[in-house]
Design an enzyme around this catalytic site. Sequence first.
Site, PDB file in Angstrom:
ATOM      1  N   GLY A  76      25.225 -61.897  11.215  1.00  0.00           N
ATOM      2  CA  GLY A  76      24.750 -62.871  12.185  1.00  0.00           C
ATOM      3  C   GLY A  76      23.236 -62.964  12.200  1.00  0.00           C
ATOM      4  O   GLY A  76      22.541 -62.132  11.640  1.00  0.00           O
TER       5      GLY A  76
ATOM      6  N   THR B  14      28.414 -57.981  17.868  1.00  0.00           N
ATOM      7  CA  THR B  14      27.421 -58.661  17.033  1.00  0.00           C
ATOM      8  C   THR B  14      26.856 -59.858  17.814  1.00  0.00           C
ATOM      9  O   THR B  14      25.637 -60.032  17.878  1.00  0.00           O
ATOM     10  CB  THR B  14      28.028 -59.099  15.692  1.00  0.00           C
ATOM     11  OG1 THR B  14      28.487 -57.935  14.996  1.00  0.00           O
ATOM     12  CG2 THR B  14      27.009 -59.812  14.833  1.00  0.00           C
TER      13      THR B  14
ATOM     14  N   GLU C 180      22.987 -60.506  18.889  1.00  0.00           N
ATOM     15  CA  GLU C 180      22.278 -61.746  18.536  1.00  0.00           C
ATOM     16  C   GLU C 180      21.802 -62.481  19.783  1.00  0.00           C
ATOM     17  O   GLU C 180      20.745 -63.120  19.770  1.00  0.00           O
ATOM     18  CB  GLU C 180      23.163 -62.661  17.688  1.00  0.00           C
ATOM     19  CG  GLU C 180      23.572 -62.084  16.340  1.00  0.00           C
ATOM     20  CD  GLU C 180      22.406 -61.618  15.483  1.00  0.00           C
ATOM     21  OE1 GLU C 180      21.291 -62.152  15.635  1.00  0.00           O
ATOM     22  OE2 GLU C 180      22.609 -60.700  14.659  1.00  0.00           O
TER      23      GLU C 180
ATOM     24  N   HIS D 142      14.641 -55.481  17.649  1.00  0.00           N
ATOM     25  CA  HIS D 142      15.445 -54.300  17.351  1.00  0.00           C
ATOM     26  C   HIS D 142      14.819 -53.063  17.981  1.00  0.00           C
ATOM     27  O   HIS D 142      13.604 -52.949  18.062  1.00  0.00           O
ATOM     28  CB  HIS D 142      15.572 -54.105  15.834  1.00  0.00           C
ATOM     29  CG  HIS D 142      16.463 -55.108  15.191  1.00  0.00           C
ATOM     30  ND1 HIS D 142      16.196 -55.676  13.976  1.00  0.00           N
ATOM     31  CD2 HIS D 142      17.652 -55.630  15.604  1.00  0.00           C
ATOM     32  CE1 HIS D 142      17.170 -56.524  13.663  1.00  0.00           C
ATOM     33  NE2 HIS D 142      18.060 -56.514  14.629  1.00  0.00           N
TER      34      HIS D 142
ATOM     35  N   ASP E  57       9.604 -51.438  19.654  1.00  0.00           N
ATOM     36  CA  ASP E  57      10.257 -52.653  20.141  1.00  0.00           C
ATOM     37  C   ASP E  57       9.524 -53.273  21.325  1.00  0.00           C
ATOM     38  O   ASP E  57       9.936 -54.300  21.853  1.00  0.00           O
ATOM     39  CB  ASP E  57      11.708 -52.368  20.522  1.00  0.00           C
ATOM     40  CG  ASP E  57      11.835 -51.347  21.642  1.00  0.00           C
ATOM     41  OD1 ASP E  57      10.798 -50.780  22.056  1.00  0.00           O
ATOM     42  OD2 ASP E  57      12.962 -51.107  22.101  1.00  0.00           O
TER      43      ASP E  57
ATOM     44  N   THR F 190      12.834 -47.484  26.097  1.00  0.00           N
ATOM     45  CA  THR F 190      13.669 -47.147  24.939  1.00  0.00           C
ATOM     46  C   THR F 190      12.900 -46.103  24.141  1.00  0.00           C
ATOM     47  O   THR F 190      11.717 -46.300  23.851  1.00  0.00           O
ATOM     48  CB  THR F 190      13.919 -48.379  24.051  1.00  0.00           C
ATOM     49  OG1 THR F 190      12.653 -48.913  23.630  1.00  0.00           O
ATOM     50  CG2 THR F 190      14.694 -49.451  24.795  1.00  0.00           C
TER      51      THR F 190
HETATM   52 ZN    ZN Z   1      19.276 -57.980  14.957  1.00  0.00          ZN
END
Ligand code: ZN
Length: 464
Positions: free
Chosen positions: A202, A253, A257, A266, A287, A292
């Site tokens: 994707g 997925t 996306e 990401h 990111d 995170t």
């Molecule tokens: Zn990605």
Amino acid sequence: MKRFWTLVLMISLAQFSTGQYVTKCYQDHVLNNYFEYSYPGFQEARKTLFLKALDYASHHSVGQHAKQQSPDTIYRFPVVVHIVYNEAAENLDEQLIQDQIDVLTRDFRRKNADTSDLRSIFLPVAADAGIEFFLADIDPNGNPTNGITRTNTSVTSFGSITSLDLVKDSTTGGKNAWPTDEYLNIWVCDLSIPLLGDAALGFAYPPIEAPNWPSELQNTQEQYEGIVIHYKVFGPNNPLATGLLSIADQGRTPVHEMGHYLGLRHIWGDAGNPLFGGVDCDPSLDDGFDDTPNAGNNSQATGCDKTKNSCGDGDPNDLPDMIENYMDYSTESCQVTFTSQQAGLMRAMVVIGRTGMADVYVNDVRIIDGKFRENGPSTNLHALEAGKSTIYPNPSADEITITWPSDVKGRDISIYSVDGIHVASNIPQTKINTMDISSLLPGHYIVQIEFTNGIKEFIPLIKQ
Ligand code: ZN
Ligand code: CA
């Protein structure tokens, strides 16, 4: 252009030689390189918008509500799913499509049962993004629809890395988008690549209609806004997601996306590539979020390994890699969360990058229609409880008085911007209440008055 092709070749050869690695998402490996060379201003503009959204999230309740508790304001995106099929197997069932939309809403609202798999160290940052999705029920012509289009094509695969957008164009065997500033377009098609098979699952474009984007992008890419998903991984428990694709059999997925569509990067910042044993812990290749943990590469090669800690830095308090995050490449059955800052950024992006597309709900009542509803037949929920209260003066520059008849008792007065962002509130003491609105920016607002009987009333307010 040379570097682009070198990169593509490297990825392709790696996939080909190992035979066990699918590029879960084309986003940063290929697509952005394409953009970088075709549209030199792309990366810079994306960065600018990302920082703008970060800033917006940190200064508005839209970003802060996403912590711990669920936000009061919920954004609901109308979705159109374009099934572009060559073989019958690619023509997915309506039920599978509906299930996928439900998974998107479930995961973005943090209502997934497997959220309990999240390690406790990450619980403080897990967030309900307050974003939902529904199959559009009005088409661009104002007619009823199930939100699904089906196009039989002679094209056997749209996985050509040189022309990823062919599926979005009727003249090249695809299907034209519905207006991309009103509907969230999802194309589902065969993305397999000659010789490599199911090598890409994707991709999505980040918001590119926002201010500050290169004008050539706004003009040429607008009809390509949306996400594209390989038909074998669309829908939870898709019976075609077998073998190598079993890492992507949870309908996540599209969740990943959608994160890109709303501006997320990401989780490892696209630095090190585990295919070549690469680890890159440079915090500047991150990111963009503090909540995170720094990760040096993606987790696809290590699946669901909760001991993975690619950037230990020797710090005893260092957190392991957050393989539970939807923006990693870990096996989908262990992806269970977005973080608070990711949620805040996406919510800010709904306001500044995907402006006006979503219906806005406050405390479960739709107070603002998305653009697509405004074009079609619509129940005017704003007026549903209107008529009891009055606000004066309106427009006003500094103080307003809100009154209601003596047969009802007020419980709460809240003022929202037209994006559904809470900007002021007041607990009413009597049936006559004054509020100072001098600090609000000039513009349109909605005043929500909630009565003790649970009924709510919405009155438009203009701040001068
Ligand atoms: Zn990605
Ligand atoms: Ca770490």
